[in-house]
Design an enzyme around this catalytic site. Structure first.
Site, PDB file in Angstrom:
ATOM      1  N   ASN A  87      -7.059   5.475   3.125  1.00  0.00           N
ATOM      2  CA  ASN A  87      -8.472   6.110   3.461  1.00  0.00           C
ATOM      3  C   ASN A  87      -9.087   7.120   3.173  1.00  0.00           C
ATOM      4  O   ASN A  87     -10.054   7.760   2.815  1.00  0.00           O
ATOM      5  CB  ASN A  87      -9.766   4.589   4.169  1.00  0.00           C
ATOM      6  CG  ASN A  87      -9.243   3.785   3.903  1.00  0.00           C
ATOM      7  OD1 ASN A  87      -9.086   2.854   2.622  1.00  0.00           O
ATOM      8  ND2 ASN A  87     -10.442   2.472   4.470  1.00  0.00           N
ATOM      9  N   HIS A 137       1.048  -1.154   0.110  1.00  0.00           N
ATOM     10  CA  HIS A 137      -0.046  -0.108   0.377  1.00  0.00           C
ATOM     11  C   HIS A 137       0.897   1.409  -0.119  1.00  0.00           C
ATOM     12  O   HIS A 137       0.336   2.656   0.063  1.00  0.00           O
ATOM     13  CB  HIS A 137      -0.804  -0.062   1.573  1.00  0.00           C
ATOM     14  CG  HIS A 137      -1.860   0.700   0.967  1.00  0.00           C
ATOM     15  ND1 HIS A 137      -3.175   0.339  -0.383  1.00  0.00           N
ATOM     16  CD2 HIS A 137      -3.420   0.472   2.030  1.00  0.00           C
ATOM     17  CE1 HIS A 137      -4.335   0.232  -0.638  1.00  0.00           C
ATOM     18  NE2 HIS A 137      -4.628   0.107   1.452  1.00  0.00           N
TER      19      HIS A 137
END
Length: 189
Positions: A66, A19
């Site tokens: 997010n 990520h």
């Protein structure tokens, strides 16, 4: 002026994970500009630089993946930067490790960081460089997979991909998104 945003998660806990490949590309670009992305302002770490003759702000959102849109929007508002001058670099599980895809615009494709950027900018029309991290193995939880580190074999591939992604960003600045798409989307791993 361009904002170049590499997506990832803050803290050492997430360094080297799938990520965080966007952060790695930002660090590579910073190295090429002989700077470091260490200045903290609100929701980002950033550095100002000149890249391919263009003024750029290199950013690593510190909001966690997010909520990346909060940080990108804050910087875009501060510098009055239009979405077409915001280049976002992020991981993509739909591409083989090290494979790149450059896009002028598009949907989030299931990536929560991009979903949040689209929500905060109010548009899908910003250039992006997707860096393949490989498909989630059967039986793995997606979050566990993207927050895991690369195998030694894939790490070598990803080191090359970080260089290629930085090259792609430079080409976007120098020749435009279409040229970068023609060059980097054709390359297969």
């Amino acid at each position: 002026m361009y904002i170049i945003a590499g997506l990832g998660n803050p803290t050492k806990t997430y360094e080297g994970t799938r990520h965080n490949i966007g952060f790695e590309v930002i660090d590579r670009l910073a190295d090429r500009c002989r700077t470091q992305v260490t200045v903290r302002k609100n929701k980002v770490l950033y550095a100002k630089a000149i890249l391919e003759g263009e003024r750029v702000i290199l950013i690593k959102p510190q909001t966690y993946m997010n909520l990346s849109g909060e940080a990108v929007r804050e910087v875009a508002d501060y510098y009055k930067t239009e979405p077409e001058n915001i280049i976002v670099i992020y991981d993509d599980i739909n591409l083989e490790p090290g494979q790149l895809r450059v896009r002028q615009k598009g949907s989030a494709g299931g990536h929560n960081g991009i979903k949040n950027i689209i929500a905060h900018l109010g548009t899908q029309e910003f250039p992006r460089v997707r860096v393949g991290v490989g498909e989630k193995p059967k039986g793995w939880d997606l979050a566990d997979y993207v927050l895991a580190r690369f195998s030694p074999e894939d790490r070598k591939i990803m080191d090359e991909a970080v260089d290629l992604a930085a090259d792609a960003v430079e080409m976007i600045l120098r020749e435009g998104v279409a040229a970068a798409m023609n060059t980097y989307n054709a390359k297969k791993k």
